[in-house]
Each structure stands twice: as structure tokens, then as C-alpha cells.
Design a protein around this motif. Structure first.
Motif, PDB file in Angstrom:
ATOM      1  N   ASN A 260      11.753 122.446  37.773  1.00 47.29           N
ATOM      2  CA  ASN A 260      10.818 122.610  38.896  1.00 47.29           C
ATOM      3  C   ASN A 260      11.459 122.339  40.256  1.00 47.29           C
ATOM      4  O   ASN A 260      10.765 121.993  41.227  1.00 47.29           O
ATOM      5  CB  ASN A 260       9.597 121.700  38.724  1.00 47.29           C
ATOM      6  CG  ASN A 260       8.861 121.954  37.421  1.00 47.29           C
ATOM      7  OD1 ASN A 260       8.692 123.105  37.016  1.00 47.29           O
ATOM      8  ND2 ASN A 260       8.451 120.893  36.753  1.00 47.29           N
ATOM      9  N   LYS A 261      12.780 122.485  40.328  1.00 47.85           N
ATOM     10  CA  LYS A 261      13.509 122.324  41.590  1.00 47.85           C
ATOM     11  C   LYS A 261      13.258 120.951  42.221  1.00 47.85           C
ATOM     12  O   LYS A 261      13.186 120.814  43.449  1.00 47.85           O
ATOM     13  CB  LYS A 261      13.125 123.440  42.573  1.00 47.85           C
ATOM     14  CG  LYS A 261      13.454 124.837  42.075  1.00 47.85           C
ATOM     15  CD  LYS A 261      13.095 125.895  43.087  1.00 47.85           C
ATOM     16  CE  LYS A 261      13.463 127.285  42.581  1.00 47.85           C
ATOM     17  NZ  LYS A 261      13.097 128.349  43.570  1.00 47.85           N
ATOM     18  N   GLU A 262      13.132 119.917  41.373  1.00 48.73           N
ATOM     19  CA  GLU A 262      12.849 118.576  41.875  1.00 48.73           C
ATOM     20  C   GLU A 262      14.101 117.855  42.374  1.00 48.73           C
ATOM     21  O   GLU A 262      14.008 116.768  42.946  1.00 48.73           O
ATOM     22  CB  GLU A 262      12.202 117.733  40.781  1.00 48.73           C
ATOM     23  CG  GLU A 262      10.795 118.170  40.416  1.00 48.73           C
ATOM     24  CD  GLU A 262      10.175 117.277  39.358  1.00 48.73           C
ATOM     25  OE1 GLU A 262      10.946 116.569  38.662  1.00 48.73           O
ATOM     26  OE2 GLU A 262       8.952 117.272  39.238  1.00 48.73           O
ATOM     27  N   GLY A 263      15.257 118.443  42.174  1.00 48.05           N
ATOM     28  CA  GLY A 263      16.496 117.794  42.581  1.00 48.05           C
ATOM     29  C   GLY A 263      17.638 118.252  41.711  1.00 48.05           C
ATOM     30  O   GLY A 263      17.638 119.389  41.221  1.00 48.05           O
ATOM     31  N   LYS A 264      18.608 117.378  41.482  1.00 46.43           N
ATOM     32  CA  LYS A 264      19.769 117.766  40.690  1.00 46.43           C
ATOM     33  C   LYS A 264      20.344 116.554  39.970  1.00 46.43           C
ATOM     34  O   LYS A 264      20.137 115.404  40.350  1.00 46.43           O
ATOM     35  CB  LYS A 264      20.833 118.392  41.582  1.00 46.43           C
ATOM     36  CG  LYS A 264      21.422 117.444  42.618  1.00 46.43           C
ATOM     37  CD  LYS A 264      22.473 118.144  43.474  1.00 46.43           C
ATOM     38  CE  LYS A 264      23.059 117.180  44.515  1.00 46.43           C
ATOM     39  NZ  LYS A 264      24.089 117.844  45.354  1.00 46.43           N
TER      40      LYS A 264
ATOM     41  N   GLU B 228      11.514 113.587  46.907  1.00 48.13           N
ATOM     42  CA  GLU B 228      10.197 112.975  47.063  1.00 48.13           C
ATOM     43  C   GLU B 228       9.586 113.534  48.344  1.00 48.13           C
ATOM     44  O   GLU B 228       9.978 113.163  49.440  1.00 48.13           O
ATOM     45  CB  GLU B 228      10.302 111.444  47.178  1.00 48.13           C
ATOM     46  CG  GLU B 228      10.352 110.716  45.873  1.00 48.13           C
ATOM     47  CD  GLU B 228      10.011 109.242  46.058  1.00 48.13           C
ATOM     48  OE1 GLU B 228      10.169 108.704  47.149  1.00 48.13           O
ATOM     49  OE2 GLU B 228       9.556 108.644  45.077  1.00 48.13           O
ATOM     50  N   GLY B 229       8.639 114.433  48.202  1.00 43.23           N
ATOM     51  CA  GLY B 229       8.085 115.061  49.391  1.00 43.23           C
ATOM     52  C   GLY B 229       9.087 116.012  50.016  1.00 43.23           C
ATOM     53  O   GLY B 229      10.004 116.516  49.368  1.00 43.23           O
ATOM     54  N   TRP B 230       8.941 116.223  51.322  1.00 43.07           N
ATOM     55  CA  TRP B 230       9.764 117.220  52.003  1.00 43.07           C
ATOM     56  C   TRP B 230      11.107 116.658  52.466  1.00 43.07           C
ATOM     57  O   TRP B 230      12.096 117.373  52.510  1.00 43.07           O
ATOM     58  CB  TRP B 230       9.008 117.762  53.228  1.00 43.07           C
ATOM     59  CG  TRP B 230       7.831 118.614  52.861  1.00 43.07           C
ATOM     60  CD1 TRP B 230       6.526 118.234  52.815  1.00 43.07           C
ATOM     61  CD2 TRP B 230       7.864 119.979  52.462  1.00 43.07           C
ATOM     62  NE1 TRP B 230       5.735 119.271  52.414  1.00 43.07           N
ATOM     63  CE2 TRP B 230       6.522 120.366  52.190  1.00 43.07           C
ATOM     64  CE3 TRP B 230       8.880 120.919  52.293  1.00 43.07           C
ATOM     65  CZ2 TRP B 230       6.189 121.652  51.780  1.00 43.07           C
ATOM     66  CZ3 TRP B 230       8.539 122.208  51.895  1.00 43.07           C
ATOM     67  CH2 TRP B 230       7.206 122.552  51.637  1.00 43.07           C
ATOM     68  N   PHE B 231      11.145 115.384  52.812  1.00 40.65           N
ATOM     69  CA  PHE B 231      12.328 114.886  53.508  1.00 40.65           C
ATOM     70  C   PHE B 231      13.032 113.718  52.818  1.00 40.65           C
ATOM     71  O   PHE B 231      14.039 113.233  53.308  1.00 40.65           O
ATOM     72  CB  PHE B 231      11.933 114.436  54.935  1.00 40.65           C
ATOM     73  CG  PHE B 231      11.251 115.510  55.733  1.00 40.65           C
ATOM     74  CD1 PHE B 231      11.963 116.613  56.182  1.00 40.65           C
ATOM     75  CD2 PHE B 231       9.899 115.430  56.003  1.00 40.65           C
ATOM     76  CE1 PHE B 231      11.345 117.605  56.915  1.00 40.65           C
ATOM     77  CE2 PHE B 231       9.265 116.417  56.740  1.00 40.65           C
ATOM     78  CZ  PHE B 231       9.987 117.515  57.191  1.00 40.65           C
ATOM     79  N   THR B 232      12.511 113.252  51.709  1.00 43.34           N
ATOM     80  CA  THR B 232      13.063 112.062  51.073  1.00 43.34           C
ATOM     81  C   THR B 232      13.716 112.393  49.735  1.00 43.34           C
ATOM     82  O   THR B 232      13.156 113.145  48.939  1.00 43.34           O
ATOM     83  CB  THR B 232      11.967 110.999  50.854  1.00 43.34           C
ATOM     84  OG1 THR B 232      11.351 110.695  52.103  1.00 43.34           O
ATOM     85  CG2 THR B 232      12.562 109.724  50.276  1.00 43.34           C
TER      86      THR B 232
ATOM     87  N   LYS C 210      10.012 103.053  49.010  1.00 40.52           N
ATOM     88  CA  LYS C 210       8.922 102.387  48.297  1.00 40.52           C
ATOM     89  C   LYS C 210       8.988 102.623  46.789  1.00 40.52           C
ATOM     90  O   LYS C 210       8.666 101.731  46.001  1.00 40.52           O
ATOM     91  CB  LYS C 210       7.575 102.855  48.851  1.00 40.52           C
ATOM     92  CG  LYS C 210       7.294 102.383  50.270  1.00 40.52           C
ATOM     93  CD  LYS C 210       5.919 102.855  50.741  1.00 40.52           C
ATOM     94  CE  LYS C 210       5.627 102.360  52.157  1.00 40.52           C
ATOM     95  NZ  LYS C 210       4.296 102.823  52.625  1.00 40.52           N
ATOM     96  N   THR C 211       9.400 103.809  46.375  1.00 40.95           N
ATOM     97  CA  THR C 211       9.485 104.105  44.940  1.00 40.95           C
ATOM     98  C   THR C 211      10.515 103.212  44.263  1.00 40.95           C
ATOM     99  O   THR C 211      10.259 102.626  43.208  1.00 40.95           O
ATOM    100  CB  THR C 211       9.832 105.581  44.715  1.00 40.95           C
ATOM    101  OG1 THR C 211       8.806 106.400  45.280  1.00 40.95           O
ATOM    102  CG2 THR C 211       9.948 105.894  43.229  1.00 40.95           C
ATOM    103  N   LEU C 212      11.691 103.093  44.884  1.00 41.97           N
ATOM    104  CA  LEU C 212      12.728 102.244  44.310  1.00 41.97           C
ATOM    105  C   LEU C 212      12.306 100.773  44.337  1.00 41.97           C
ATOM    106  O   LEU C 212      12.452 100.052  43.347  1.00 41.97           O
ATOM    107  CB  LEU C 212      14.043 102.430  45.064  1.00 41.97           C
ATOM    108  CG  LEU C 212      14.736 103.780  44.889  1.00 41.97           C
ATOM    109  CD1 LEU C 212      15.979 103.855  45.766  1.00 41.97           C
ATOM    110  CD2 LEU C 212      15.108 104.021  43.437  1.00 41.97           C
ATOM    111  N   LYS C 213      11.756 100.330  45.447  1.00 42.36           N
ATOM    112  CA  LYS C 213      11.360  98.924  45.571  1.00 42.36           C
ATOM    113  C   LYS C 213      10.273  98.553  44.561  1.00 42.36           C
ATOM    114  O   LYS C 213      10.213  97.415  44.102  1.00 42.36           O
ATOM    115  CB  LYS C 213      10.872  98.635  46.991  1.00 42.36           C
ATOM    116  CG  LYS C 213      11.992  98.633  48.020  1.00 42.36           C
ATOM    117  CD  LYS C 213      11.464  98.441  49.432  1.00 42.36           C
ATOM    118  CE  LYS C 213      10.840  97.079  49.624  1.00 42.36           C
ATOM    119  NZ  LYS C 213      10.390  96.879  51.021  1.00 42.36           N
TER     120      LYS C 213
END
Length: 215
Positions: free
Chosen positions: A67-71, A96-100, A199-202
Motif C-alpha cells: 500500500n505504498k506505506e514506505g520501504k 505517517e501522514g503526509w510529512f512524517t 509520538k508513535t515511537l515514544k
């Protein structure tokens, strides 16, 4: 279970560690590389089991996530001396979203998918929780002060299998961030200060986890 992975030396193209529990050696780790590649081969022995980590990416620099979520990138195959290939470990960049984008490590080990989340807490150093699914099974801690280019990792794990997974993550962390073939350790002092704000990592960090772990 509490382990310490302690680096003993760093030569031009190799590094040696021992793995301690209650001051007694329960394993070893050896890293070997060569120029011009930044990749390496890693041998890990722990609790009378032996593993080898080998770069398996070939010429492919990365692979897209669904789903093109990253690599995913920099994959290493995990082989057991007894059972052959038992899994692999690689790095993830996830959108995560558009810019993160968040970065973390993922391992498939005997069919289980586990993740290590790198979290920097400033002067407290790195606190890296390890999860299998939604359950935290271990935490890897690394001090921010490095003397003579020798690196040490403290592992807090709920049981022996979790400890073994954490040790394999430590091997992968070392070659990703610290191993530099062609450079020999010299007398030095380096202080790293990293503060994670995502926030996700924390949210993955539980300060009470290590308090529940017995040696």
C-alpha cells in the motif's frame, strides 16, 4: 533475564563482543567486514545456539511496503548452524501522514514478526523496546557515552527466547550504526545526545518495563 553485550575490541575489519549474564559469559559475537562494502558478516553464539547474519539485499537498495506505506532496506538473512535459515532482519521507513516518516527495525524469527523501536532520551541514552505483535518482550539500552569506540548494550528480556531475539537485534544495530570497516579503534571519547519527539515511537516506551525484569 538481564544480559550485557560488551565490545572487547575493534580491529580494522573486525570486532569482538562477549555476552554476559550475572557476570558469566553466556555467548559471543563476532563481526567481520571488508572494503569497499559497509556490510558485514556477523556470528552470534548465545545459550549454546549459533547464528550467522549475512547481507541478503544483493543489488536491490530497498523494497516497497504494501500500500505504498514506505520501504524496507538493508536486509540480513539469519541462519542457524542446526536449522538453516530461520528468519531475516531489516530496516523499515514507514510513512505517517503526509510529512512524517518513522524508522525502526523488523525481524522475522521462526515465523514470529518482531520490531525494535529506537528511542533517544537525551542524557539517559537510547532505550529501544522490542515488541512481538502488541506485546513488549525486551528492551535494549545503550549509553550515550562511548569510550575508545567500544560499544556496550544492556538487554532486559522476559525470557530466554526474548533475550536471543534482542541479541540478534543488537548485532544488526551495531553494523547499521557503529561498525566502520577500515577504521581501527583509537583512544577517544564521544558523547551522543538524541531526543525522540515522534509520538508513535515514544508511545512504545514503558519506563516500568525494566523494573519487572529479574536477572
Amino acid at each position: 533475564m538481564i544480559l550485557r553485550v560488551e565490545q572487547l575490541n575493534k580491529e580494522l575489519f573486525s570486532a569482538q563482543f562477549h555476552i554476559l549474564r550475572n557476570g558469566m559469559e553466556v555467548g559471543q559475537m563476532r563481526v567481520e567486514g571488508k572494503l569497499p562494502s559497509m556490510e558485514a558478516k556477523i556470528w552470534v553464539s548465545i545459550f549454546e545456539k549459533s547464528y550467522r547474519l549475512t547481507y541478503s539485499g544483493g543489488l536491490m537498495k530497498s523494497a516497497p511496503l504494501p500500500n505504498k506505506e514506505g520501504k524496507s532496506f538493508r536486509p540480513y538473512r539469519i541462519d542457524s548452524d542446526v536449522q538453516g535459515t530461520v528468519g531475516n532482519v531489516y530496516q523499515i521507513e514507514k510513512k505517517e501522514g503526509w510529512f512524517t516518516i518513522i524508522d525502526f527495525f523488523e525481524m522475522v524469527y521462526f515465523g514470529m514478526k518482531c520490531n525494535l523501536y529506537p528511542i533517544g532520551l537525551g542524557k539517559e541514552g537510547g532505550k529501544h523496546p522490542v515488541y512481538c505483535g502488541e506485546t513488549q518482550i525486551a528492551q535494549v539500552e545503550k549509553a550515550g557515552e562511548i569510550y575508545n569506540d567500544l560499544h556496550h548494550f544492556d538487554i532486559y528480556a522476559v525470557d530466554q527466547q526474548a533475550a536471543e531475539i534482542a541479541v540478534l537485534f543488537v548485532a544488526y544495530m551495531y553494523i547499521n550504526a557503529n561498525f566502520k570497516p577500515g577504521e581501527k579503534a583509537t583512544k577517544s571519547y564521544v558523547k551522543y545526545t538524541s531526543i525522540t519527539t515522534n509520538k508513535t515511537l515514544k508511545s512504545k516506551y514503558n519506563s516500568d518495563f525494566v523494573k519487572r525484569i529479574q536477572p
